[in-house]
Design a protein around this motif. Sequence first.
Motif, PDB file in Angstrom:
ATOM      1  N   ASN A  49       0.646  -1.460   0.402  1.00 56.53           N
ATOM      2  CA  ASN A  49       0.265   0.091  -0.240  1.00 56.53           C
ATOM      3  C   ASN A  49       0.789   1.436  -0.487  1.00 56.53           C
ATOM      4  OD1 ASN A  49      -2.631  -1.653  -0.371  1.00 56.53           O
ATOM      5  ND2 ASN A  49      -2.316  -1.627   2.166  1.00 56.53           N
ATOM      6  N   GLY A  50       2.443   0.767  -0.277  1.00 55.47           N
ATOM      7  CA  GLY A  50       2.891   2.261  -0.503  1.00 55.47           C
ATOM      8  C   GLY A  50       3.749   3.028   0.293  1.00 55.47           C
ATOM      9  N   TRP A  51       3.560   2.303   1.953  1.00 58.47           N
ATOM     10  CA  TRP A  51       4.098   2.629   2.848  1.00 58.47           C
ATOM     11  C   TRP A  51       5.501   1.700   3.484  1.00 58.47           C
ATOM     12  CZ3 TRP A  51       2.106   5.799   6.567  1.00 58.47           C
ATOM     13  CH2 TRP A  51       0.699   6.798   6.437  1.00 58.47           C
ATOM     14  N   ASN A  68       8.649  15.897   8.692  1.00 54.64           N
ATOM     15  CA  ASN A  68       8.576  15.315   7.180  1.00 54.64           C
ATOM     16  C   ASN A  68       7.563  14.664   6.791  1.00 54.64           C
ATOM     17  OD1 ASN A  68      10.562  14.031   8.448  1.00 54.64           O
ATOM     18  ND2 ASN A  68      12.024  13.041   6.489  1.00 54.64           N
ATOM     19  N   THR A  69       7.242  13.401   7.595  1.00 57.36           N
ATOM     20  CA  THR A  69       6.554  12.373   6.914  1.00 57.36           C
ATOM     21  C   THR A  69       5.362  12.113   8.251  1.00 57.36           C
ATOM     22  OG1 THR A  69       6.700  10.450   5.820  1.00 57.36           O
ATOM     23  CG2 THR A  69       8.088  10.810   8.015  1.00 57.36           C
ATOM     24  N   HIS A  70       4.244  11.451   7.794  1.00 56.35           N
ATOM     25  CA  HIS A  70       3.616  10.756   8.300  1.00 56.35           C
ATOM     26  C   HIS A  70       4.135   9.821   8.599  1.00 56.35           C
ATOM     27  CE1 HIS A  70       0.779  14.184   7.311  1.00 56.35           C
ATOM     28  NE2 HIS A  70       0.936  13.651   5.574  1.00 56.35           N
ATOM     29  N   GLU A  71       3.498   8.926  10.149  1.00 52.53           N
ATOM     30  CA  GLU A  71       3.985   7.239   9.957  1.00 52.53           C
ATOM     31  C   GLU A  71       2.972   6.829  10.719  1.00 52.53           C
ATOM     32  OE1 GLU A  71       7.389   6.086  13.610  1.00 52.53           O
ATOM     33  OE2 GLU A  71       5.835   7.688  14.249  1.00 52.53           O
ATOM     34  N   ALA A  72       2.734   5.541  10.236  1.00 53.52           N
ATOM     35  CA  ALA A  72       1.744   4.572  10.849  1.00 53.52           C
ATOM     36  C   ALA A  72       2.468   3.534  11.758  1.00 53.52           C
ATOM     37  CB  ALA A  72       1.413   3.961   9.271  1.00 53.52           C
ATOM     38  N   MET A  73       1.870   2.943  12.407  1.00 52.84           N
ATOM     39  CA  MET A  73       2.121   1.688  13.362  1.00 52.84           C
ATOM     40  C   MET A  73       0.710   0.922  13.195  1.00 52.84           C
ATOM     41  SD  MET A  73       3.681   3.683  16.551  1.00 52.84           S
ATOM     42  CE  MET A  73       2.979   5.438  16.608  1.00 52.84           C
ATOM     43  N   GLY A 121       6.265  -0.126  12.376  1.00 53.24           N
ATOM     44  CA  GLY A 121       5.986   1.022  11.490  1.00 53.24           C
ATOM     45  C   GLY A 121       6.314   1.263   9.684  1.00 53.24           C
ATOM     46  N   GLY A 122       6.130   2.476   9.468  1.00 57.61           N
ATOM     47  CA  GLY A 122       5.795   2.253   7.949  1.00 57.61           C
ATOM     48  C   GLY A 122       5.570   4.215   7.809  1.00 57.61           C
ATOM     49  N   TYR A 123       6.239   4.628   6.743  1.00 59.97           N
ATOM     50  CA  TYR A 123       5.907   6.179   6.301  1.00 59.97           C
ATOM     51  C   TYR A 123       5.376   5.726   4.830  1.00 59.97           C
ATOM     52  CZ  TYR A 123       8.065   6.315   9.749  1.00 59.97           C
ATOM     53  OH  TYR A 123       8.901   5.710  11.609  1.00 59.97           O
ATOM     54  N   ASP A 155      -3.282   5.087   1.922  1.00 60.93           N
ATOM     55  CA  ASP A 155      -3.297   4.277   3.166  1.00 60.93           C
ATOM     56  C   ASP A 155      -2.958   3.255   3.236  1.00 60.93           C
ATOM     57  OD1 ASP A 155      -6.010   4.337   5.727  1.00 60.93           O
ATOM     58  OD2 ASP A 155      -4.640   2.460   5.176  1.00 60.93           O
ATOM     59  N   PRO A 156      -2.236   2.942   4.768  1.00 60.06           N
ATOM     60  CA  PRO A 156      -1.476   1.377   4.598  1.00 60.06           C
ATOM     61  C   PRO A 156      -2.246   0.472   5.249  1.00 60.06           C
ATOM     62  CG  PRO A 156      -1.081   3.211   6.360  1.00 60.06           C
ATOM     63  CD  PRO A 156      -2.039   3.660   5.560  1.00 60.06           C
ATOM     64  N   VAL A 157      -3.299   0.342   5.176  1.00 58.44           N
ATOM     65  CA  VAL A 157      -4.359  -0.863   5.474  1.00 58.44           C
ATOM     66  C   VAL A 157      -4.643  -0.859   4.277  1.00 58.44           C
ATOM     67  CG1 VAL A 157      -5.585  -1.573   6.763  1.00 58.44           C
ATOM     68  CG2 VAL A 157      -4.417  -0.642   7.681  1.00 58.44           C
ATOM     69  N   PHE A 158      -5.463   0.121   3.805  1.00 62.77           N
ATOM     70  CA  PHE A 158      -7.037  -0.385   2.997  1.00 62.77           C
ATOM     71  C   PHE A 158      -6.138   0.421   1.522  1.00 62.77           C
ATOM     72  CE2 PHE A 158      -9.310   1.304   6.714  1.00 62.77           C
ATOM     73  CZ  PHE A 158     -10.240  -0.161   6.817  1.00 62.77           C
ATOM     74  N   GLY A 159      -4.967   1.299   1.568  1.00 62.78           N
ATOM     75  CA  GLY A 159      -4.413   1.076  -0.457  1.00 62.78           C
ATOM     76  C   GLY A 159      -5.133   2.876  -0.795  1.00 62.78           C
ATOM     77  N   LYS A 160      -5.796   2.763  -1.686  1.00 61.87           N
ATOM     78  CA  LYS A 160      -6.502   3.936  -2.468  1.00 61.87           C
ATOM     79  C   LYS A 160      -8.012   3.666  -2.077  1.00 61.87           C
ATOM     80  CE  LYS A 160      -3.232   4.477  -6.054  1.00 61.87           C
ATOM     81  NZ  LYS A 160      -2.936   4.065  -7.331  1.00 61.87           N
ATOM     82  N   GLU A 161      -8.379   2.680  -1.500  1.00 64.98           N
ATOM     83  CA  GLU A 161      -9.754   2.606  -1.548  1.00 64.98           C
ATOM     84  C   GLU A 161     -10.776   3.664  -0.321  1.00 64.98           C
ATOM     85  OE1 GLU A 161     -11.625   0.453  -3.386  1.00 64.98           O
ATOM     86  OE2 GLU A 161      -9.744   0.524  -4.204  1.00 64.98           O
ATOM     87  N   LYS A 162      -9.938   3.336   0.531  1.00 63.03           N
ATOM     88  CA  LYS A 162     -10.779   4.148   1.622  1.00 63.03           C
ATOM     89  C   LYS A 162      -9.679   5.164   3.142  1.00 63.03           C
ATOM     90  CE  LYS A 162     -12.694  -0.052   4.058  1.00 63.03           C
ATOM     91  NZ  LYS A 162     -13.922  -0.753   4.085  1.00 63.03           N
ATOM     92  N   GLY A 163      -9.908   4.418   4.104  1.00 60.30           N
ATOM     93  CA  GLY A 163      -9.325   5.161   5.074  1.00 60.30           C
ATOM     94  C   GLY A 163      -8.553   6.779   5.276  1.00 60.30           C
ATOM     95  N   LEU A 164      -7.617   7.432   5.065  1.00 58.54           N
ATOM     96  CA  LEU A 164      -7.097   8.349   5.435  1.00 58.54           C
ATOM     97  C   LEU A 164      -6.924   9.349   3.714  1.00 58.54           C
ATOM     98  CD1 LEU A 164      -4.091   8.245   4.132  1.00 58.54           C
ATOM     99  CD2 LEU A 164      -3.461   7.920   5.417  1.00 58.54           C
TER     100      LEU A 164
END
Length: 173
Positions: A49-51, A68-73, A121-123, A155-164
């Motif tokens: 999902n690009g993270w 300089n970036t967002h973070e997912a955990m 974690g991922g960015y 979105d790190p979980v949903f990709g381009k579909e939904k979420g953030l």
Amino acid sequence: MKRQIHKYYIKENGVFPNNEKLQVLHYRNMINVPLLFAATAVKKLFRQNGWGNNWRAGIFTYDHYHSNTHEAMAVIKGKTTVLLGGKGGRKLEIEKGDVLIIPAGVAHKNLGKENDVVCIGGYPDALEYDMNYGAEDERPKTDRTISKVKPPATDPVFGKEKGLVDFWRDPAA
């Protein structure tokens, strides 16, 4: 436990810039963490999902943020309480299966022990993150950097579909 998405704006507090434009997203019970090779599975999900620029560790027990970036955990083991925004900020209980997406500028720290949880974690776009701690000499430079960080395309979980991608629509777009 039911899957839920919680959203929180974390306002600037004089020490930490936080982020009043983008919400912290807390995906409760969102990932089915496998018993075997959990880290590999979550890293694969994030990367597809690009993270990227993934790590496996606990959460630091001191306030820090990335300008300089967002973070997912994603929590793959354990549970703890995280403080968002610095002193007087929002406390969140996170546990195995949860994902926390933290916008650039939002201070975060573990109120428990660093290794009470194990996270992946991922960015977005595998960016290299910076580290900031609320020191007086960080701002206004970090404020300018944060203002240039765009919402990610996925979105790190949903990709381009939904979420953030729904919650963090670029106001300039």
